[in-house]
Design a protein around this motif. Structure first.
Motif, short mmCIF file in Angstrom:
data_model
loop_
_atom_site.label_atom_id
_atom_site.label_comp_id
_atom_site.label_asym_id
_atom_site.label_seq_id
_atom_site.Cartn_x
_atom_site.Cartn_y
_atom_site.Cartn_z
N TYR A 33 0.73 -1.41 -0.28
CA TYR A 33 -0.27 0.17 0.05
C TYR A 33 1.11 1.15 -0.16
O TYR A 33 2.48 1.10 0.58
CB TYR A 33 -0.84 0.48 1.01
CG TYR A 33 -0.22 0.08 2.84
CD1 TYR A 33 0.26 1.03 3.46
CD2 TYR A 33 0.28 -1.58 3.15
CE1 TYR A 33 1.37 0.63 4.79
CE2 TYR A 33 1.22 -1.37 4.35
CZ TYR A 33 1.33 -0.53 4.78
OH TYR A 33 2.33 -0.79 6.06
N LEU A 88 -3.10 5.36 3.17
CA LEU A 88 -4.03 4.48 3.63
C LEU A 88 -4.00 4.36 5.20
O LEU A 88 -4.17 4.35 5.80
CB LEU A 88 -3.78 3.16 2.93
CG LEU A 88 -4.90 2.02 3.20
CD1 LEU A 88 -5.90 1.85 3.05
CD2 LEU A 88 -3.71 0.60 3.16
N THR A 95 -3.86 6.65 -2.86
CA THR A 95 -3.81 5.21 -2.42
C THR A 95 -3.96 4.93 -3.56
O THR A 95 -4.24 4.26 -4.13
CB THR A 95 -4.88 5.40 -1.07
OG1 THR A 95 -4.65 6.53 -0.44
CG2 THR A 95 -4.75 4.03 -0.23
#
Length: 410
Positions: free
Chosen positions: A351, A355, A403
């Motif tokens: 990620y 996030l 994100t």
């Protein structure tokens, strides 16, 4: 139900504030009720007449320049086809019932073009904000005090100009954001097949800001039952970041196919990034997944650590091979690499910082939040888990950063 018929003539007459329509020759084509009332003219005294025949300069004031300034603005609109906002000006008007008697007015005009399908100016919307009473409320009479009152009103005018500039910037940013997102979408790959292994990818742009298009993900098939997965984050936003992102993603994707492992792939990317303007301080994590020996090998250039969710619900962050972002060192230095075993049915999550990171909050808080969400939703498949993580971890109203998210069931 049919849409109601709109009487545009009635709507024009009811517009609040002074609004007139001028031909490109600066002849009155129409004027609304407020314009007639505040200018002290009848419709017959305006329509079909040249604007400066109706409103000439005050001959008793050698310093008067209202008509010249308005004419210059109107001519700019005709020449460029673009809106022109004027600063506050003093414009004396002769009383129609008392020839030779001039009344002091303070106006703030905005002139906007109406274009035909070929882009030619066919009308000018001449909107005037009458602020005479506002300025008179400050008190004073005579030429010197009038000048002082004009200066006092400059703050008001500047506020209007700033609002206009901000609106133009907002529209320009919205257009850039739309183009950048389209470019981002075109350059980010669809998830490649990973054999019988399930994967999900997500990209969520920042909402209401230009902090978009710096994040990316990539998945590359390797010989044998292996793949290379990456998530990166370019410092910057908009079209520039989208362009840099595309170059770095492509370079790392190519490097992954020939490198012996993730550290070597990042070293190659580091050397390439030194020649890409805007690539400095980019963070990226690269992970090789080998299902033949059930091993993850990873290396990180300043990026948040991938999360490994074991089938028993344990969450481990892969943080044993983290180095500074790209371009942080003046000289080339080999990057670290670490490996860890995984169990069948585990879940790997890569990620970007959008996030987990929040302004004024320690990153460990965000990592703990991610771990908790993984434990709660870990039994779900990659697609459902991706949606659950975004719902849990991204603010409901808006985010200040984009994100990227990749989830792979191992």
């Amino acid at each position: 139900m049919r849409d109601p018929r709109i009487d545009y003539e009635a709507a024009f007459q009811a517009l609040p504030g002074m609004v007139a329509l001028l031909s490109p020759d600066l002849v009155f084509a129409d004027a609304n009720e407020d314009f007639l009332r505040l200018a002290g003219r009848t419709r017959e005294q305006l329509l079909g007449r040249y604007i400066f025949d109706v409103f000439p300069e005050n001959p008793n004031d050698p310093a008067a320049a209202g008509s010249r300034e308005v004419e210059a603005s109107l001519q700019r609109v005709v020449a460029t086809g673009e809106r022109d906002s004027m600063a506050l000006l003093r414009y004396d008007i002769e009383d129609a019932d008392r020839p030779g008697h001039w009344e002091e007015h303070f106006w703030s005009p905005v002139n906007s073009p109406v274009l035909d399908p070929d882009g030619r100016v066919v009308l000018i919307v001449h909107r005037v904000e009458e602020v005479t009473e506002l300025i008179r409320a400050r008190g004073g009479t005579g030429t010197d005090s009038s000048r002082a009152r004009v200066l006092e009103a400059e703050l008001y005018t500047r506020s209007r100009e700033l609002q206009e500039i901000n609106e133009r910037l907002r529209r320009a940013h919205a257009r850039e954001r739309e183009v950048a997102l389209a470019l981002q979408e075109a350059m980010l790959p669809a998830p490649v097949p990973v054999g019988h292994h399930r994967a999900a990818v997500r990209y969520r742009p920042a909402v209401g800001t230009l902090n978009v298009c710096g994040d990316w993900y990539d998945m590359v098939e390797l010989p044998g039952d292996r793949i290379a997965v990456a998530v990166g984050d370019v410092v910057g936003h908009g079209l520039e970041a989208a362009g840099v992102m595309g170059q770095l993603r492509s370079a790392l994707s190519a490097a992954a196919r020939v490198a012996d492992g993730p550290a070597q792939a990042l070293e190659a990317l580091e050397l390439y990034a030194r020649h890409v303007a805007g690539a400095e301080s980019t963070t990226v994590v690269k992970t090789y997944i080998d299902w033949g020996i059930h091993t993850l090998t990873y290396s990180s250039a300043g990026h948040p650590p991938p999360a490994l969710l074991d089938p028993d619900g344990t969450v481990t962050f892969l943080d044993r091979a983290t180095d500074p972002p790209l371009g942080a060192r003046p000289e080339h230095v080999p990057r670290p690499e670490a490996s860890t075993a995984f169990a069948e049915g585990a879940t790997l999550v890569l990620y970007s910082d959008g996030l987990i990171e929040r302004r004024g909050e320690d990153i460990d808080v965000g990592l703990a939040r991610l771990a908790g969400s993984l434990v709660r939703h870990g039994r779900a498949g990659p697609e459902a888990l991706a949606d659950a993580l975004l719902a849990d971890l991204l603010p409901p109203a808006s985010t200040n950063d984009d994100t990227a998210l990749v989830i792979i069931r191992l």
